[in-house]
Design a protein around this motif. Structure first.
Motif, PDB file in Angstrom:
ATOM      1  N   VAL A  41      11.373  -0.774 -74.781  1.00 15.53           N
ATOM      2  CA  VAL A  41      12.392  -1.778 -74.473  1.00 15.53           C
ATOM      3  C   VAL A  41      13.611  -1.131 -73.828  1.00 15.53           C
ATOM      4  CG1 VAL A  41      13.996  -3.421 -75.480  1.00 15.53           C
ATOM      5  CG2 VAL A  41      11.657  -3.382 -76.254  1.00 15.53           C
ATOM      6  N   LEU A  42      14.063  -0.004 -74.408  1.00 10.89           N
ATOM      7  CA  LEU A  42      15.280   0.644 -73.895  1.00 10.89           C
ATOM      8  C   LEU A  42      15.083   1.159 -72.488  1.00 10.89           C
ATOM      9  CD1 LEU A  42      16.622   2.762 -76.870  1.00 10.89           C
ATOM     10  CD2 LEU A  42      17.769   0.908 -75.724  1.00 10.89           C
ATOM     11  N   VAL A  43      14.008   1.939 -72.285  1.00  8.73           N
ATOM     12  CA  VAL A  43      13.842   2.629 -71.002  1.00  8.73           C
ATOM     13  C   VAL A  43      13.349   1.679 -69.931  1.00  8.73           C
ATOM     14  CG1 VAL A  43      12.630   4.476 -69.826  1.00  8.73           C
ATOM     15  CG2 VAL A  43      13.476   4.837 -72.110  1.00  8.73           C
ATOM     16  N   TYR A  44      12.313   0.892 -70.238  1.00  7.58           N
ATOM     17  CA  TYR A  44      11.731   0.048 -69.196  1.00  7.58           C
ATOM     18  C   TYR A  44      12.593  -1.173 -68.911  1.00  7.58           C
ATOM     19  CZ  TYR A  44       7.283   2.057 -67.948  1.00  7.58           C
ATOM     20  OH  TYR A  44       6.321   2.836 -67.415  1.00  7.58           O
ATOM     21  N   ILE A  45      12.795  -1.995 -69.934  1.00  6.58           N
ATOM     22  CA  ILE A  45      13.520  -3.246 -69.686  1.00  6.58           C
ATOM     23  C   ILE A  45      14.981  -2.950 -69.402  1.00  6.58           C
ATOM     24  CG2 ILE A  45      14.075  -5.506 -70.645  1.00  6.58           C
ATOM     25  CD1 ILE A  45      11.564  -5.311 -72.293  1.00  6.58           C
ATOM     26  N   GLY A  46      15.531  -1.897 -70.051  1.00  5.46           N
ATOM     27  CA  GLY A  46      16.932  -1.599 -69.851  1.00  5.46           C
ATOM     28  C   GLY A  46      17.229  -0.907 -68.542  1.00  5.46           C
ATOM     29  N   ALA A  47      16.374   0.037 -68.138  1.00  3.08           N
ATOM     30  CA  ALA A  47      16.716   0.871 -66.984  1.00  3.08           C
ATOM     31  C   ALA A  47      15.810   0.635 -65.778  1.00  3.08           C
ATOM     32  CB  ALA A  47      16.669   2.339 -67.385  1.00  3.08           C
ATOM     33  N   VAL A  48      14.497   0.675 -65.996  1.00  5.93           N
ATOM     34  CA  VAL A  48      13.572   0.654 -64.859  1.00  5.93           C
ATOM     35  C   VAL A  48      13.628  -0.684 -64.123  1.00  5.93           C
ATOM     36  CG1 VAL A  48      11.137   0.748 -64.254  1.00  5.93           C
ATOM     37  CG2 VAL A  48      12.076   2.414 -65.801  1.00  5.93           C
ATOM     38  N   ILE A  49      13.706  -1.788 -64.898  1.00  5.80           N
ATOM     39  CA  ILE A  49      13.728  -3.106 -64.261  1.00  5.80           C
ATOM     40  C   ILE A  49      15.018  -3.283 -63.459  1.00  5.80           C
ATOM     41  CG2 ILE A  49      13.809  -5.574 -64.729  1.00  5.80           C
ATOM     42  CD1 ILE A  49      11.081  -4.461 -65.017  1.00  5.80           C
ATOM     43  N   VAL A  50      16.128  -2.749 -64.003  1.00  4.90           N
ATOM     44  CA  VAL A  50      17.392  -2.825 -63.262  1.00  4.90           C
ATOM     45  C   VAL A  50      17.270  -2.069 -61.941  1.00  4.90           C
ATOM     46  CG1 VAL A  50      19.825  -2.213 -63.345  1.00  4.90           C
ATOM     47  CG2 VAL A  50      18.725  -3.116 -65.357  1.00  4.90           C
ATOM     48  N   LEU A  51      16.626  -0.890 -62.002  1.00  6.31           N
ATOM     49  CA  LEU A  51      16.377  -0.121 -60.771  1.00  6.31           C
ATOM     50  C   LEU A  51      15.555  -0.937 -59.791  1.00  6.31           C
ATOM     51  CD1 LEU A  51      15.440   3.582 -61.493  1.00  6.31           C
ATOM     52  CD2 LEU A  51      17.167   2.716 -59.979  1.00  6.31           C
ATOM     53  N   PHE A  52      14.523  -1.609 -60.306  1.00  4.35           N
ATOM     54  CA  PHE A  52      13.663  -2.411 -59.427  1.00  4.35           C
ATOM     55  C   PHE A  52      14.454  -3.535 -58.779  1.00  4.35           C
ATOM     56  CE2 PHE A  52       9.676  -0.836 -61.393  1.00  4.35           C
ATOM     57  CZ  PHE A  52       9.092  -0.478 -60.208  1.00  4.35           C
ATOM     58  N   LEU A  53      15.305  -4.193 -59.578  1.00  8.63           N
ATOM     59  CA  LEU A  53      16.093  -5.292 -59.008  1.00  8.63           C
ATOM     60  C   LEU A  53      17.042  -4.756 -57.935  1.00  8.63           C
ATOM     61  CD1 LEU A  53      16.763  -7.448 -62.158  1.00  8.63           C
ATOM     62  CD2 LEU A  53      15.285  -7.966 -60.254  1.00  8.63           C
ATOM     63  N   PHE A  54      17.639  -3.570 -58.196  1.00 15.06           N
ATOM     64  CA  PHE A  54      18.463  -2.931 -57.168  1.00 15.06           C
ATOM     65  C   PHE A  54      17.641  -2.704 -55.909  1.00 15.06           C
ATOM     66  CE2 PHE A  54      21.816  -1.263 -60.133  1.00 15.06           C
ATOM     67  CZ  PHE A  54      22.856  -1.830 -59.436  1.00 15.06           C
ATOM     68  N   GLY A  55      16.431  -2.155 -56.098  1.00 13.47           N
ATOM     69  CA  GLY A  55      15.568  -1.864 -54.943  1.00 13.47           C
ATOM     70  C   GLY A  55      15.253  -3.126 -54.158  1.00 13.47           C
ATOM     71  N   ILE A  56      14.975  -4.228 -54.877  1.00 15.46           N
ATOM     72  CA  ILE A  56      14.658  -5.487 -54.202  1.00 15.46           C
ATOM     73  C   ILE A  56      15.861  -5.975 -53.410  1.00 15.46           C
ATOM     74  CG2 ILE A  56      14.175  -7.921 -54.618  1.00 15.46           C
ATOM     75  CD1 ILE A  56      12.443  -6.982 -56.992  1.00 15.46           C
ATOM     76  N   MET A  57      17.056  -5.884 -54.040  1.00 11.93           N
ATOM     77  CA  MET A  57      18.251  -6.370 -53.355  1.00 11.93           C
ATOM     78  C   MET A  57      18.573  -5.512 -52.132  1.00 11.93           C
ATOM     79  SD  MET A  57      19.232  -8.882 -55.208  1.00 11.93           S
ATOM     80  CE  MET A  57      18.904  -9.531 -56.818  1.00 11.93           C
TER      81      MET A  57
END
Lengths: 101, 172
Positions: B59-75
């Protein structure tokens, strides 16, 4: 708890990830599919760790390492996609043909 | 025990349906959000298998960090938000489905036959023991992984930074 359904679901996640890699055109979406595959591997590791009741808990420790490496991989992967986007103005992988013969 | 099994099957069903949504939806943001649900349900599955530390790390690493990175990448890559018919390569769809389907049937055939009748007996909390093992027997790989993270950090900064030398060349 019976083992087989969990393992079959992990296999389903793995093949869905393969499908995503083959079909998606956007490079960020391909990275998402890779995360799906890594997640399937994690499920398998945890399942076998609990099933075998390993004294050293190597399944759980390996899963933690996989999560760490996956985070590093996403960081580097997105940096590369960003670089490609800056140079080519697109994130579609079928237009990255510089190394195609 | 009955309710435990029902919850497990429900989680597994939701897991597959959200994963299908990740690879089939034509909206990039929906794909990322579906991945959040997939990872959250995986975390629930880990909790059901009584490996609570790994569930929390996920939860901490994936949902907290990786998904945020992905959303940044998409934007940042300006992927068209909203429905996008260009997202999938339609030429590859049949081939991809065939390959993925055959892999799935091969794997599930082997797994169902190989682990017939095996059951998991979940024990209680194991976090304390896990920490002791991680910092005694596996301390060397643990430290090595921190160097890998450092290398990834430096590599990411170097790759994503604007190259000053190239800009100067263009201007000259």
């Amino acid at each position: 708890m019976i083992v087989q359904p969990v393992l079959v679901v992990a296999a389903a996640l793995f093949s869905l990830g393969i499908y995503g890699i083959l079909v998606r055109r956007n490079a960020v979406m391909v990275l998402l599919s890779i995360e799906l595959i890594l997640n399937a591997v994690n499920i398998n590791f945890i399942m076998f760790d609990t099933m075998l009741a390993d004294v050293l808990m190597q399944g759980q420790i390996f899963t933690i390492f996989i999560i760490t490496i996956a985070a590093a991989e996403v960081g580097i992967g997105l940096a590369i996609v960003l670089m490609l986007f800056r140079n080519r103005q697109t994130a579609n992988i079928n237009e990255f043909d510089l190394m195609k013969w | 025990m009955e309710i435990f099994e029902i919850v497990t099957y429900f989680v597994l069903l939701l897991l597959v349906s959200t994963a299908v949504r990740v690879v089939t939806t034509s909206n990039v943001i929906h794909a990322a959000i579906s991945l959040v649900f997939t990872l959250a349900l995986t975390s629930v599955l880990f909790l059901l298998l009584s490996t609570e530390f790994v569930a929390l790390v996920l939860v901490l690493v994936y949902i907290g960090a990786v998904i945020v990175l992905f959303l940044f990448g998409i934007m940042i890559t300006r992927a068209p938000l909203g429905k996008n018919a260009e997202l999938d390569n339609d030429k590859n769809k049949k081939l991809g489905a065939a390959i993925a389907g055959s892999i799935f049937f091969l794997f599930s055939y082997i797994l169902v036959n190989g682990f017939e009748g095996e059951v998991v007996i979940t024990s209680g909390s194991s976090t304390e023991l896990l920490g002791e093992i991680l910092l005694s027997r596996f301390v060397f790989p643990f430290e090595l992984v921190s160097f890998v993270l450092l290398a990834a950090l430096i590599g990411g900064i170097t790759l994503a930074r604007k190259d000053e030398a190239l800009i100067d060349e263009d201007q000259v």
